[in-house]
Design an enzyme around this catalytic site. Structure first.
Site, PDB file in Angstrom:
ATOM      1  N   SER A 278       0.841  -1.194   0.000  1.00 41.81           N
ATOM      2  CA  SER A 278       0.000   0.000   0.000  1.00 41.81           C
ATOM      3  C   SER A 278       0.883   1.253   0.000  1.00 41.81           C
ATOM      4  O   SER A 278       1.680   1.455  -0.908  1.00 41.81           O
ATOM      5  CB  SER A 278      -0.950  -0.040   1.197  1.00 41.81           C
TER       6      SER A 278
ATOM      7  N   GLU B 169      -9.438  -5.512  -3.918  1.00 40.32           N
ATOM      8  CA  GLU B 169      -8.768  -4.465  -3.148  1.00 40.32           C
ATOM      9  C   GLU B 169      -9.739  -3.520  -2.444  1.00 40.32           C
ATOM     10  O   GLU B 169      -9.680  -3.308  -1.244  1.00 40.32           O
ATOM     11  CB  GLU B 169      -7.872  -3.628  -4.079  1.00 40.32           C
TER      12      GLU B 169
ATOM     13  N   HIS C 212      -7.960  -5.611   0.312  1.00 37.63           N
ATOM     14  CA  HIS C 212      -6.699  -4.934   0.610  1.00 37.63           C
ATOM     15  C   HIS C 212      -6.161  -5.439   1.947  1.00 37.63           C
ATOM     16  O   HIS C 212      -6.889  -5.518   2.932  1.00 37.63           O
ATOM     17  CB  HIS C 212      -6.983  -3.429   0.683  1.00 37.63           C
TER      18      HIS C 212
END
Length: 398
Positions: free
Chosen positions: A172, A281, A326
């Protein structure tokens, strides 16, 4: 085990060294070398983490627990070593939207990776939010990361690592930061391979005028910003975050000197890459947030002269409302399920065979530049397909 570093001696325990200072910094100032200490510094406990509030993904990942407290004096690294010498090195840069997280979190304990992959693992803390990315002082958190990588270059051989075989992995915000370092003027070959997990490459560095405006708004809330408590600054910056907006108010700034506006075009083309994302995600944030990561990855792969390998992480607990969201791959990369037992995204599920396969693939890439593992089909370079990581992995066309 006692190791001599450029700042002094440190004592490790059972192959791990925690809380080693790699730099020091005054508020809104660039990181500086640590004042050397005398005697032997005990490295049994992690250092403080950067001042921060709860993660906006706590409902998905569970709470961040470190037990080390928070402090602006937070610039430290942690090292796990399997013993021996000239071992490949993996340096981990944590995510958290530039506003939360810590390399010293139990989530990122490097024991399993170091042991199973016969590599050194290094994690680091860096400054976050306004204290790390306020403009015009901006990008200090990124400068912290560069300082940590220079510490690795200068010290890792003493721990048994090979400074000529360094891979940086980030997830990320950590992946976006890794790309920014590759595109910046001070990259200077600090690492040779990179693993970019779920990088938000569709989020460009903030233009200067936008960063200046955010800074003015914060100073309006906290006129004595240079002397206010971290808690007061954190409370004020929370008022600047727009509900439902993925972009944090404080993150990388395209200052034209340290951080270019186009990170993909500027990234060093000779760094070997392992890149990827989870299948779903955006479901960590909202069902309405789509998955656009691979569009940016296509552009990144097209600019490479070195090999690129790509993956999609597809596994998720049956009937999970989050899907393969995610951050879901993180427990499998580090192989420490106990640290993630409170994570709603796992729903109590953790197929150990998937974790073993992914750890071997990641450490194979660190060691050789090619991800391989028992149970995986042959992993082609990016133009030959994408590896889907699941209980029954397979390759699909790009």
């Amino acid at each position: 085990m006692i190791v001599e570093t450029t700042s002094g001696k440190v004592r490790g325990h059972n192959g791990k060294f925690l809380g080693i200072p790699y730099a020091t910094a005054q508020r809104f100032q660039r990181p500086q070398p640590v004042t050397p200490w005398t005697g032997v510094r005990d490295a049994a406990e992690p250092g403080p983490i950067a001042p921060q509030g709860p993660s906006r993904l706590e409902s998905v990942m569970g709470p961040l627990r470190t037990g080390a407290g928070q402090s602006e004096d937070c610039l430290s690294v942690n090292v796990w070593t399997p013993g021996g010498s000239h071992k490949p090195v993996l340096v981990w840069i944590h995510g958290g939207g530039f506003s939360s997280g810590a390399g010293s979190a139990p989530w990122y304990d490097g024991t399993a990776l170091a042991t199973n992959g016969d590599i050194l693992v290094v994690t680091l803390n860096y400054r976050l939010s306004a204290l790390g990315f306020l403009y015009p002082e901006g990008n200090l958190g990124l400068r912290d990361m560069v300082a940590a990588l220079r510490w690795v270059r200068d010290n890792i051989a003493a721990f048994g690592g090979d400074p000529a075989a360094v891979t940086v992995a980030g997830q990320s915000a950590g992946a976006l930061s890794t790309l920014a370092i590759m595109a910046g003027p001070e990259f200077d070959g600090l690492f040779h391979r990179a693993i970019l997990q779920s990088g938000p490459f569709g989020l460009p560095p903030a233009p200067i005028d936008k960063a200046e405006n955010i800074g003015r708004l914060l100073r309006r809330e906290v006129p004595d910003l240079e002397h206010a408590s971290p808690e007061r600054i954190l409370a004020a910056q929370r008022t600047l975050a727009k509900p439902g907006e993925v972009e944090p108010p404080f993150h990388l700034v395209a200052d034209g000197a340290f951080v270019p506006a186009d990170l993909i075009a500027g990234a060093a083309a000779g760094v070997e890459l392992l890149i990827g994302a989870t299948r779903d995600e955006g479901r960590a944030f909202s069902p309405a947030v789509g998955n656009t990561v691979f569009e940016a990855y296509k552009a990144l792969a097209a600019s490479r002269s070195a090999p690129v390998y790509a993956y999609e992480f597809d596994w998720c607990p049956p009937a999970s409302p989050y899907g393969a969201c995610h951050c879901l791959e993180l427990p499998f990369v580090f192989g420490n399920p106990e640290a993630w037992r409170e994570a709603p995204m796992l729903a109590g599920e953790y197929p150990a065979e998937l974790a073993a396969m992914i750890q071997l693939a990641w450490t194979s890439f660190v060691r050789s530049g090619v991800p391989r593992a028992d149970g995986l089909p042959e992993w082609p370079a990016y133009d030959g397909g994408i590896m889907h990581l699941d209980l029954e992995p397979h390759v699909s066309d790009v």
